[in-house]
Motif scaffolding. Structure first.
Motif, PDB file in Angstrom:
ATOM      1  N   ALA A   4       1.122  -1.515  -0.188  1.00  0.00           N
ATOM      2  CA  ALA A   4       0.060   0.194   0.103  1.00  0.00           C
ATOM      3  C   ALA A   4       0.747   1.000   0.184  1.00  0.00           C
ATOM      4  O   ALA A   4       0.193   2.040  -0.683  1.00  0.00           O
ATOM      5  CB  ALA A   4      -0.972  -0.427   1.553  1.00  0.00           C
ATOM      6  N   ARG A   7       2.683   2.243  -3.157  1.00  0.00           N
ATOM      7  CA  ARG A   7       1.747   2.956  -4.370  1.00  0.00           C
ATOM      8  C   ARG A   7       1.055   3.816  -4.239  1.00  0.00           C
ATOM      9  O   ARG A   7       1.599   4.862  -5.169  1.00  0.00           O
ATOM     10  CB  ARG A   7       0.774   1.886  -4.719  1.00  0.00           C
ATOM     11  CG  ARG A   7       0.356   0.195  -4.920  1.00  0.00           C
ATOM     12  CD  ARG A   7      -0.446  -0.394  -4.945  1.00  0.00           C
ATOM     13  NE  ARG A   7      -1.024  -1.957  -5.469  1.00  0.00           N
ATOM     14  CZ  ARG A   7      -1.609  -2.770  -5.246  1.00  0.00           C
ATOM     15  NH1 ARG A   7      -2.968  -2.498  -5.023  1.00  0.00           N
ATOM     16  NH2 ARG A   7      -1.519  -3.656  -5.338  1.00  0.00           N
ATOM     17  N   ILE A   8       1.381   4.342  -2.928  1.00  0.00           N
ATOM     18  CA  ILE A   8       0.462   5.478  -2.506  1.00  0.00           C
ATOM     19  C   ILE A   8       2.151   6.619  -2.755  1.00  0.00           C
ATOM     20  O   ILE A   8       1.782   7.664  -3.147  1.00  0.00           O
ATOM     21  CB  ILE A   8       0.912   5.943  -0.790  1.00  0.00           C
ATOM     22  CG1 ILE A   8      -0.470   5.027  -0.624  1.00  0.00           C
ATOM     23  CG2 ILE A   8       0.713   7.312  -0.230  1.00  0.00           C
ATOM     24  CD1 ILE A   8      -0.372   4.873   0.841  1.00  0.00           C
ATOM     25  N   CYS A 120      -0.934   4.068   6.555  1.00  0.00           N
ATOM     26  CA  CYS A 120      -0.091   2.689   6.306  1.00  0.00           C
ATOM     27  C   CYS A 120       1.426   3.065   7.293  1.00  0.00           C
ATOM     28  O   CYS A 120       1.936   1.631   6.382  1.00  0.00           O
ATOM     29  CB  CYS A 120       0.141   2.636   4.638  1.00  0.00           C
ATOM     30  SG  CYS A 120      -1.183   2.547   4.001  1.00  0.00           S
ATOM     31  N   ALA A 178      -4.365   5.319  -6.285  1.00  0.00           N
ATOM     32  CA  ALA A 178      -4.829   4.960  -5.084  1.00  0.00           C
ATOM     33  C   ALA A 178      -6.044   4.186  -5.570  1.00  0.00           C
ATOM     34  O   ALA A 178      -5.656   3.702  -4.523  1.00  0.00           O
ATOM     35  CB  ALA A 178      -5.290   6.837  -4.605  1.00  0.00           C
ATOM     36  N   VAL A 181      -5.311   0.392  -3.521  1.00  0.00           N
ATOM     37  CA  VAL A 181      -4.174   0.849  -2.555  1.00  0.00           C
ATOM     38  C   VAL A 181      -6.110   0.055  -1.168  1.00  0.00           C
ATOM     39  O   VAL A 181      -6.825   0.577  -1.115  1.00  0.00           O
ATOM     40  CB  VAL A 181      -4.177   2.107  -2.134  1.00  0.00           C
ATOM     41  CG1 VAL A 181      -3.329   2.036  -0.676  1.00  0.00           C
ATOM     42  CG2 VAL A 181      -3.416   2.883  -3.047  1.00  0.00           C
ATOM     43  N   LEU A 183      -6.030  -0.099   2.720  1.00  0.00           N
ATOM     44  CA  LEU A 183      -5.354   0.634   3.451  1.00  0.00           C
ATOM     45  C   LEU A 183      -5.714   0.241   5.352  1.00  0.00           C
ATOM     46  O   LEU A 183      -7.388  -0.089   5.432  1.00  0.00           O
ATOM     47  CB  LEU A 183      -6.091   1.798   3.803  1.00  0.00           C
ATOM     48  CG  LEU A 183      -6.063   3.744   2.596  1.00  0.00           C
ATOM     49  CD1 LEU A 183      -6.628   4.870   2.696  1.00  0.00           C
ATOM     50  CD2 LEU A 183      -4.282   3.506   2.377  1.00  0.00           C
TER      51      LEU A 183
END
Length: 428
Positions: A4, A7-8, A120, A178, A181, A183
């Protein structure tokens, strides 16, 4: 990093890359390429900033109620529409409306992305996560600006349309990344939050204003952004060209030096600061920036050669970059660690609003001073930089040991996991 977080960070870097294509050329594009005049270009820049000031006060509560992911996706789509509109804008209303959409979209993404990073990360990884975000943002902006500079041609409006199209595409990539993701939500607040904030948590703005440490951090943040970022392209640039006789092309070299220092020094500096007290690191930044302003003063004295003045002016931007690389792993994680679990979005949005205010006030104050009042300008910002040190040390007295030095908790704290919807329902 987990999947996660990767990717952020990747989406954040790509959006910064897109912004780098257009931000340095927005004024020239509106005023000269579209031939809408300097006054319209100034109005577009003002609307860009004002849209952020209007949107941010509502952003935090939406993040805390709905989660940061919808805000990031919505802000990215809004910014993409604004970028496309700006790329084809041939009239004043179209340019102003596009600037409003672009400004609002990019503004609301900041606290939402920060909240995603908080969710995260843990106290032991948060410092490095925010440092990585800052590193990738500057790298993206620098590379985007460098490539954009090779593509633009003032005589060809289509070249600018291409740049804005690339920017819009990068925002849509951020939205897509996003959206993939998943979370988790971690909480490190329960054991570190001062009791005064814990008692009033859930009270919205009143709770935030009643949290003295957060209020002090916001005041410190305003001074930080006012004394540095608010001067880069206004007061300091005016001072360099008027007092130090710096060639305008040197401003680009100075900004490149600033970015280069951040990119090269970020993770070296991180190793030095992540085990030290945050308040003392920020105080050290104030001292470094005071030296930077003194070096800028030397550049404008006129006693040395033009080469020495140019070297001193570039060194000023490099010293600012060193200070910025020390701030990135300290200030943003501290905002998160001060926030009650159900108010992380509101705390991040409040601090983003403070930053935006400083960036709006800074050029308005520093621009005229840097152009005409050379001596008072330098003295004023040396004092502001020293004020950063004083405010940081005062803030340190209000922080718990773990808030001021998160490394103390690495072997002792157990991180609890909370469900977002449960916390949101309780707070509403």
């Amino acid at each position: 990093m987990g999947a996660a977080m990767r990717r952020i960070q990747a989406g954040n870097a790509l959006s910064a890359f897109g912004l780098g294509f257009t931000v340095p050329y927005l004024y020239v594009y509106v005023a000269q390429v579209r031939d809408l005049g300097a006054s319209t270009a100034g109005a577009v820049l003002a609307v860009f900033a004002m849209a952020a000031l209007v949107a941010l006060p509502f952003t935090g509560r939406v993040i805390d109620r709905r989660g940061p992911l919808p805000v990031v996706v919505g802000g990215a789509v809004l910014a993409a529409v604004g970028a496309v509109g700006m790329g084809v804008a041939a009239t004043v209303p179209t340019a102003v409306l596009s600037a409003a959409l672009l400004g609002a979209g990019t503004a609301v993404m900041q606290p939402a992305l920060a909240t995603m990073i908080v969710w995260c990360s843990t106290p032991s990884t948060r410092t490095r996560a925010f440092a990585t975000q800052f590193f990738l943002q500057n790298l993206g902006l620098g590379v985007g600006g460098l490539i954009g500079g090779q593509l633009v041609d003032v005589s060809r409006p289509g070249s600018f349309t291409l740049l804005f199209g690339i920017e819009a595409a990068m925002f849509l990539v951020l939205a897509a990344v996003a959206g993939t993701v998943r979370l988790p939500r971690t909480s490190s607040v329960s054991s570190a939050l001062p009791k005064e904030a814990a008692r009033t948590a859930g009270g919205g703005l009143r709770a935030l204003l009643g949290h003295r440490a957060m209020v002090q951090l916001c005041v410190l943040g305003f001074v930080l952004f006012f004394a540095c970022y608010g001067q880069f392209e206004s007061g300091l640039a005016a001072y360099g060209t008027e007092a130090a006789g710096i060639d305008p092309s040197t401003l680009g070299i100075a900004l490149a030096a600033n970015t280069a220092v951040i990119v090269v020094a970020q993770f070296v500096v991180l190793r030095l600061v992540e085990r030290r007290r945050r308040s003392r690191v920020i105080a050290a930044v104030g001292l470094i920036w005071a030296v930077a302003w003194i070096v800028a003063g030397y550049a404008g004295l006129g006693h040395g050669s033009q080469t020495m003045a140019t070297a001193a002016f570039i060194s000023t931007y490099a010293l600012f970059g060193l200070g910025e690389s020390m701030l990135s792993p300290t200030v943003a994680p501290l905002v998160a660690d001060l926030a009650p679990d159900e108010m992380v979005g509101q705390y991040n949005a409040a601090f983003a609003l403070v930053k935006q205010l400083a960036l709006a006030v800074g050029p308005a104050v520093g621009g005229p001073m840097g152009a005409a009042l050379h001596g008072p300008y330098i003295v004023t910002f040396v004092l502001f930089s020293l004020g950063v040190s004083v405010l940081a040390l005062r803030l340190g007295r209000r922080l718990t040991p773990v808030q001021d030095q998160p490394s103390l908790a690495r072997t002792s704290r157990v991180v609890a996991v909370h469900k977002p919807e449960t916390a949101v329902t309780a707070s509403s």
